[in-house]
Design an enzyme around this catalytic site. Structure first.
Site, PDB file in Angstrom:
ATOM      1  N   GLY A  40      49.757  40.501  27.685  1.00 60.77           N
ATOM      2  CA  GLY A  40      49.639  39.657  28.870  1.00 60.77           C
ATOM      3  C   GLY A  40      48.903  38.341  28.696  1.00 60.77           C
ATOM      4  N   ASP A  96      44.372  38.854  30.552  1.00 59.69           N
ATOM      5  CA  ASP A  96      45.252  38.328  31.600  1.00 59.69           C
ATOM      6  C   ASP A  96      44.740  38.652  33.000  1.00 59.69           C
ATOM      7  OD1 ASP A  96      45.786  41.061  31.378  1.00 59.69           O
ATOM      8  OD2 ASP A  96      47.968  40.848  31.370  1.00 59.69           O
ATOM      9  N   ASP A  99      42.110  44.441  36.797  1.00 55.73           N
ATOM     10  CA  ASP A  99      42.660  45.135  37.961  1.00 55.73           C
ATOM     11  C   ASP A  99      41.706  46.279  38.326  1.00 55.73           C
ATOM     12  OD1 ASP A  99      44.483  45.911  39.895  1.00 55.73           O
ATOM     13  OD2 ASP A  99      45.741  47.018  38.523  1.00 55.73           O
ATOM     14  N   GLY A 101      39.779  47.483  36.056  1.00 56.26           N
ATOM     15  CA  GLY A 101      38.649  47.191  35.170  1.00 56.26           C
ATOM     16  C   GLY A 101      38.527  48.168  34.010  1.00 56.26           C
ATOM     17  N   ASP A 155      53.755  40.982  33.223  1.00 57.37           N
ATOM     18  CA  ASP A 155      55.113  41.536  33.282  1.00 57.37           C
ATOM     19  C   ASP A 155      55.298  42.583  34.368  1.00 57.37           C
ATOM     20  OD1 ASP A 155      53.531  43.615  31.976  1.00 57.37           O
ATOM     21  OD2 ASP A 155      55.463  44.545  31.509  1.00 57.37           O
ATOM     22  N   ARG A 161      57.383  37.613  31.668  1.00 61.24           N
ATOM     23  CA  ARG A 161      56.186  37.068  31.018  1.00 61.24           C
ATOM     24  C   ARG A 161      56.316  35.571  30.741  1.00 61.24           C
ATOM     25  NH1 ARG A 161      52.951  41.355  29.299  1.00 61.24           N
ATOM     26  NH2 ARG A 161      54.025  43.228  28.608  1.00 61.24           N
TER      27      ARG A 161
HETATM   28  P1  IMP Z   1      43.085  47.484  34.412  1.00 62.14           P
HETATM   29  O1  IMP Z   1      42.702  48.315  33.238  1.00 62.14           O
HETATM   30  O2  IMP Z   1      43.446  48.320  35.597  1.00 62.14           O
HETATM   31  O3  IMP Z   1      42.055  46.427  34.754  1.00 62.14           O
HETATM   32  O4  IMP Z   1      44.449  46.797  34.081  1.00 62.14           O
HETATM   33  C1  IMP Z   1      44.593  45.809  33.190  1.00 62.14           C
HETATM   34  C2  IMP Z   1      46.025  45.680  32.753  1.00 62.14           C
HETATM   35  O5  IMP Z   1      46.970  46.145  33.734  1.00 62.14           O
HETATM   36  C3  IMP Z   1      46.316  44.218  32.585  1.00 62.14           C
HETATM   37  O6  IMP Z   1      45.963  43.781  31.294  1.00 62.14           O
HETATM   38  C4  IMP Z   1      47.801  44.124  32.894  1.00 62.14           C
HETATM   39  O7  IMP Z   1      48.541  44.290  31.723  1.00 62.14           O
HETATM   40  C5  IMP Z   1      48.088  45.282  33.860  1.00 62.14           C
HETATM   41  N1  IMP Z   1      48.181  44.818  35.263  1.00 62.14           N
HETATM   42  C6  IMP Z   1      47.294  45.026  36.250  1.00 62.14           C
HETATM   43  N2  IMP Z   1      47.678  44.439  37.403  1.00 62.14           N
HETATM   44  C7  IMP Z   1      48.840  43.822  37.127  1.00 62.14           C
HETATM   45  C8  IMP Z   1      49.737  43.003  37.916  1.00 62.14           C
HETATM   46  O8  IMP Z   1      49.538  42.702  39.102  1.00 62.14           O
HETATM   47  N3  IMP Z   1      50.839  42.542  37.269  1.00 62.14           N
HETATM   48  C9  IMP Z   1      51.112  42.815  35.966  1.00 62.14           C
HETATM   49  N4  IMP Z   1      50.297  43.557  35.201  1.00 62.14           N
HETATM   50  C10 IMP Z   1      49.171  44.064  35.766  1.00 62.14           C
END
Ligand code: IMP
Length: 175
Positions: A40, A96, A99, A101, A155, A161
C-alpha cells in the site's frame, strides 16, 4: 460508478510536500533510513522521498493483516523483511493507513528490537474510528472518516492501487 473521489491528486501532493518539509527540519544533519511498507505505501513512499533533502537509504518490507475483503482478520504476517542492519540508524516507517493499528503495533515492536537509534512513523492516512491498538503517528498526511478507501496505493481485492487520488469505494455499486 463505485468510486467517489475523497482526496484529490492536488490535495495529496500539496500535503506531502508539507510533511516532507517537517521531516527535513526534524532530521537536518542526520541520515535517514526509510522502510516503506508494501504494497500500500509504495506510492506515498515514492512521492515523499522526492522532497527529502538529507542523505536517505530506502528499503521495503511487506506485512499484512488483511485478506481479500474489507474486514480485518486480525493476523499479522511478515511476507518480506528488510535486508540491512538498522542498529543505530534513524529509521522512518512509511505506511499507507493506520486502521485498527494492529499492523503498525506489531511491526514497530519488531523493528524496535533491532536497536535503531530512533524509530518514527509516517502514515498517509489514519482512521481513528476503527483504532484498537494505539499507535503514535509522527507524520500524518490525512485523518479520515470511517470509509473503506482505495487508490494512491490502497486496494480493494488487489485493484485500484494505481489511482493518483483516494476514493471511497462502494463494492455494492460495482458492476
Ligand atoms: P490495520 O492493521 O488494521 O491498521 O490495517 C492496516 C492495513 O489494512 C493497511 O496497511 C491496509 O493495507 C489495510 N487497510 C485498512 N483500511 C483500509 C482501507 O480503507 N482501504 C484499503 N486498505 C485498508
Amino acid at each position: 460508478m463505485a468510486i467517489d473521489i475523497y482526496l484529490s491528486e492536488e490535495k495529496i501532493q500539496n500535503r506531502i510536500q508539507e510533511l516532507a518539509e517537517k521531516i527535513n527540519k526534524d532530521y537536518a544533519g542526520k541520515e535517514l533510513h526509510i522502510i516503506g511498507v508494501l504494497n500500500g505505501a509504495f506510492m506515498f513512499t515514492a512521492d515523499l522521498v522526492r522532497h527529502l533533502n538529507m542523505p536517505v537509504t530506502l528499503e521495503f518490507m511487506s506485512a499484512s493483516s488483511y485478506g481479500d475483503g474489507t474486514v480485518s482478520s486480525g493476523e499479522l504476517k511478515i511476507n518480506l523483511d528488510i535486508k540491512s542492519d538498522i542498529r543505530d540508524k534513524h529509521v522512518l516507517i512509511v505506511e499507507d493507513i493506520v486502521d485498527t493499528g494492529l499492523t503498525l503495533t506489531v511491526l514497530r515492536k519488531n523493528l524496535m528490537e533491532r536497536g535503531p537509534a530512533s524509530l518514527k512513523l509516517a502514515s498517509f492516512l489514519f482512521k481513528p474510528a476503527r483504532l484498537e491498538h494505539k499507535v503514535e503517528i509522527d507524520y500524518l498526511a490525512f485523518e479520515i472518516e470511517d470509509h473503506f478507501v482505495i487508490g494512491y496505493g490502497l486496494d480493494y481485492a488487489g485493484r485500484y492501487r494505481e489511482l493518483p487520488y483516494v476514493g471511497i469505494f462502494h463494492p455494492e455499486k460495482e458492476s
